[in-house]
Write a protein that holds these residues in place. Structure first.
Motif, PDB file in Angstrom:
ATOM      1  N   GLY A 164       0.800  -1.219   0.000  1.00  0.00           N
ATOM      2  CA  GLY A 164       0.000   0.000   0.000  1.00  0.00           C
ATOM      3  C   GLY A 164       0.831   1.267   0.000  1.00  0.00           C
ATOM      4  N   SER A 165       1.846   1.320   0.839  1.00  0.00           N
ATOM      5  CA  SER A 165       2.687   2.514   0.916  1.00  0.00           C
ATOM      6  C   SER A 165       3.500   2.698  -0.362  1.00  0.00           C
ATOM      7  CB  SER A 165       3.626   2.433   2.123  1.00  0.00           C
ATOM      8  OG  SER A 165       4.500   1.324   2.018  1.00  0.00           O
ATOM      9  N   SER A 166       3.932   1.594  -0.951  1.00  0.00           N
ATOM     10  CA  SER A 166       4.709   1.672  -2.188  1.00  0.00           C
ATOM     11  C   SER A 166       3.883   2.251  -3.331  1.00  0.00           C
ATOM     12  CB  SER A 166       5.223   0.285  -2.589  1.00  0.00           C
ATOM     13  OG  SER A 166       6.130  -0.210  -1.629  1.00  0.00           O
ATOM     14  N   GLY A 167       2.620   1.833  -3.433  1.00  0.00           N
ATOM     15  CA  GLY A 167       1.763   2.344  -4.494  1.00  0.00           C
ATOM     16  C   GLY A 167       1.598   3.847  -4.418  1.00  0.00           C
ATOM     17  N   VAL A 168       1.337   4.362  -3.214  1.00  0.00           N
ATOM     18  CA  VAL A 168       1.155   5.809  -3.028  1.00  0.00           C
ATOM     19  C   VAL A 168       2.453   6.551  -3.328  1.00  0.00           C
ATOM     20  CG1 VAL A 168       0.658   7.629  -1.351  1.00  0.00           C
ATOM     21  CG2 VAL A 168      -0.664   5.505  -1.316  1.00  0.00           C
ATOM     22  N   GLY A 169       3.548   6.086  -2.736  1.00  0.00           N
ATOM     23  CA  GLY A 169       4.831   6.767  -2.913  1.00  0.00           C
ATOM     24  C   GLY A 169       5.322   6.755  -4.342  1.00  0.00           C
ATOM     25  N   GLU A 170       5.234   5.602  -4.999  1.00  0.00           N
ATOM     26  CA  GLU A 170       5.743   5.485  -6.364  1.00  0.00           C
ATOM     27  C   GLU A 170       4.930   6.317  -7.350  1.00  0.00           C
ATOM     28  OE1 GLU A 170       8.427   4.494  -7.258  1.00  0.00           O
ATOM     29  OE2 GLU A 170       9.115   2.732  -6.194  1.00  0.00           O
ATOM     30  N   PHE A 171       3.623   6.419  -7.143  1.00  0.00           N
ATOM     31  CA  PHE A 171       2.812   7.227  -8.058  1.00  0.00           C
ATOM     32  C   PHE A 171       3.212   8.697  -7.990  1.00  0.00           C
ATOM     33  CE2 PHE A 171      -0.851  10.013  -8.794  1.00  0.00           C
ATOM     34  CZ  PHE A 171      -1.079   9.728 -10.133  1.00  0.00           C
ATOM     35  N   LEU A 172       3.305   9.236  -6.781  1.00  0.00           N
ATOM     36  CA  LEU A 172       3.671  10.643  -6.625  1.00  0.00           C
ATOM     37  C   LEU A 172       5.090  10.898  -7.117  1.00  0.00           C
ATOM     38  CD1 LEU A 172       2.147  11.332  -3.092  1.00  0.00           C
ATOM     39  CD2 LEU A 172       1.261  12.083  -5.306  1.00  0.00           C
ATOM     40  N   ASP A 173       5.999  10.005  -6.793  1.00  0.00           N
ATOM     41  CA  ASP A 173       7.391  10.132  -7.216  1.00  0.00           C
ATOM     42  C   ASP A 173       7.493  10.131  -8.736  1.00  0.00           C
ATOM     43  OD1 ASP A 173      10.109   9.725  -7.869  1.00  0.00           O
ATOM     44  OD2 ASP A 173      10.472   8.659  -6.014  1.00  0.00           O
ATOM     45  N   THR A 174       6.871   9.153  -9.378  1.00  0.00           N
ATOM     46  CA  THR A 174       6.964   9.013 -10.831  1.00  0.00           C
ATOM     47  C   THR A 174       6.363  10.203 -11.556  1.00  0.00           C
ATOM     48  OG1 THR A 174       6.824   6.606 -10.593  1.00  0.00           O
ATOM     49  CG2 THR A 174       6.443   7.508 -12.789  1.00  0.00           C
ATOM     50  N   LEU A 175       5.206  10.645 -11.102  1.00  0.00           N
ATOM     51  CA  LEU A 175       4.536  11.775 -11.752  1.00  0.00           C
ATOM     52  C   LEU A 175       5.391  13.031 -11.690  1.00  0.00           C
ATOM     53  CD1 LEU A 175       1.976  12.872 -13.121  1.00  0.00           C
ATOM     54  CD2 LEU A 175       1.084  13.386 -10.834  1.00  0.00           C
ATOM     55  N   ILE A 176       5.916  13.350 -10.523  1.00  0.00           N
ATOM     56  CA  ILE A 176       6.730  14.560 -10.359  1.00  0.00           C
ATOM     57  C   ILE A 176       8.044  14.453 -11.129  1.00  0.00           C
ATOM     58  CG2 ILE A 176       8.024  15.943  -8.678  1.00  0.00           C
ATOM     59  CD1 ILE A 176       5.798  15.226  -6.648  1.00  0.00           C
ATOM     60  N   PHE A 177       8.702  13.292 -11.010  1.00  0.00           N
ATOM     61  CA  PHE A 177       9.972  13.109 -11.704  1.00  0.00           C
ATOM     62  C   PHE A 177       9.804  13.234 -13.218  1.00  0.00           C
ATOM     63  CE2 PHE A 177      12.881  10.362 -14.056  1.00  0.00           C
ATOM     64  CZ  PHE A 177      14.096  10.874 -13.657  1.00  0.00           C
TER      65      PHE A 177
END
Length: 236
Positions: A164-177
């Protein structure tokens, strides 16, 4: 309100138990995390395509930073996670500053790699800005979600909170990056950008989910070796 148990280097907060970041194990994970982020920033300056799939040269490294982040968040808590994220952030910019100095130094007459050096490391600062912004937001979100879930469930449900935490973190990280890095590696049209974001998110999240059993084993390894952690977990 949490309390620290000095005798066994543990920190308790609500239902959760965390080891002290003063442990030598914490410094080892932090060092690995910094190295992974710096190397992935260098690799990210290269656009990579596998047929219709578009990504960058750091794609195989960056998920490891999140796996290490999960270890820190689960074992050492949110405060230690924030410290590790900020330290890694500073190291990334320090690396860019060093690259800039290397480029600016006068090349010897026999050195014929100046152009290649500038082409490879020159745009790194833009990649680092993209990476740092994504990393800060994504890692903070990842750590916050993981720790809050742990405070609700205690030692139970590790796999679910990792996913669950990975899904939230990776989405925000990927979008911004991707929003910042896309022009640097030559992605200029909307379909390619969407491809870049979707592929990056799916890949990074899939890697983390695939490695959840390994991450769980590593976390359990750390917990067993941190003074008092196993006994405290049993008692709670």
């Amino acid at each position: 309100m949490g309390d620290s148990t000095a005798g066994n280097n543990l920190i308790r907060t609500k239902n959760a138990i965390f080891a002290s970041s003063g442990s030598p194990y914490f410094s080892t994970v932090l060092t690995l995390m910094g190295a992974v982020v710096i190397l992935s920033n260098i690799g990210a300056s290269k656009g990579v395509s596998f047929g219709p799939l578009i990504t960058d040269g750091g794609f195989f490294l960056f998920p490891l930073a999140y796996i290490l982040g999960d270890v820190i968040s689960e074992v050492y808590g949110l405060k230690a996670a924030r410290r590790s994220i900020l330290v890694t952030f500073i190291l990334a910019f320090f690396a860019v500053f060093c690259f800039w100095i290397m480029i600016q130094l006068p090349a010897a007459e026999f050195y014929d790699g100046q152009e290649a050096l500038e082409r490879t490391l020159g745009p790194i600062w833009q990649i680092v800005v993209a990476s740092a912004c994504g990393f800060l937001v994504g890692q903070f979100a990842n750590s916050w979600v993981l720790v809050k879930l742990k405070e609700r469930s205690g030692e139970r449900g590790l796999i679910l909170r990792l996913i669950g935490s990975s899904g939230v973190g990776e989405f925000l990280d990927t979008l911004i990056f991707c929003a910042i890095a896309a022009p640097v590696i030559g992605i200029a049209d909307v379909p390619s950008f969407i491809n870049y974001v979707v592929v990056g998110f799916i890949y990074k999240t899939a890697v983390e989910i695939l490695f959840v059993p390994v991450t769980s084993m590593v976390i359990k390894w750390f917990k067993k070796r941190e003074p008092g952690y196993s006994q405290a977990a049993v008692e709670s």
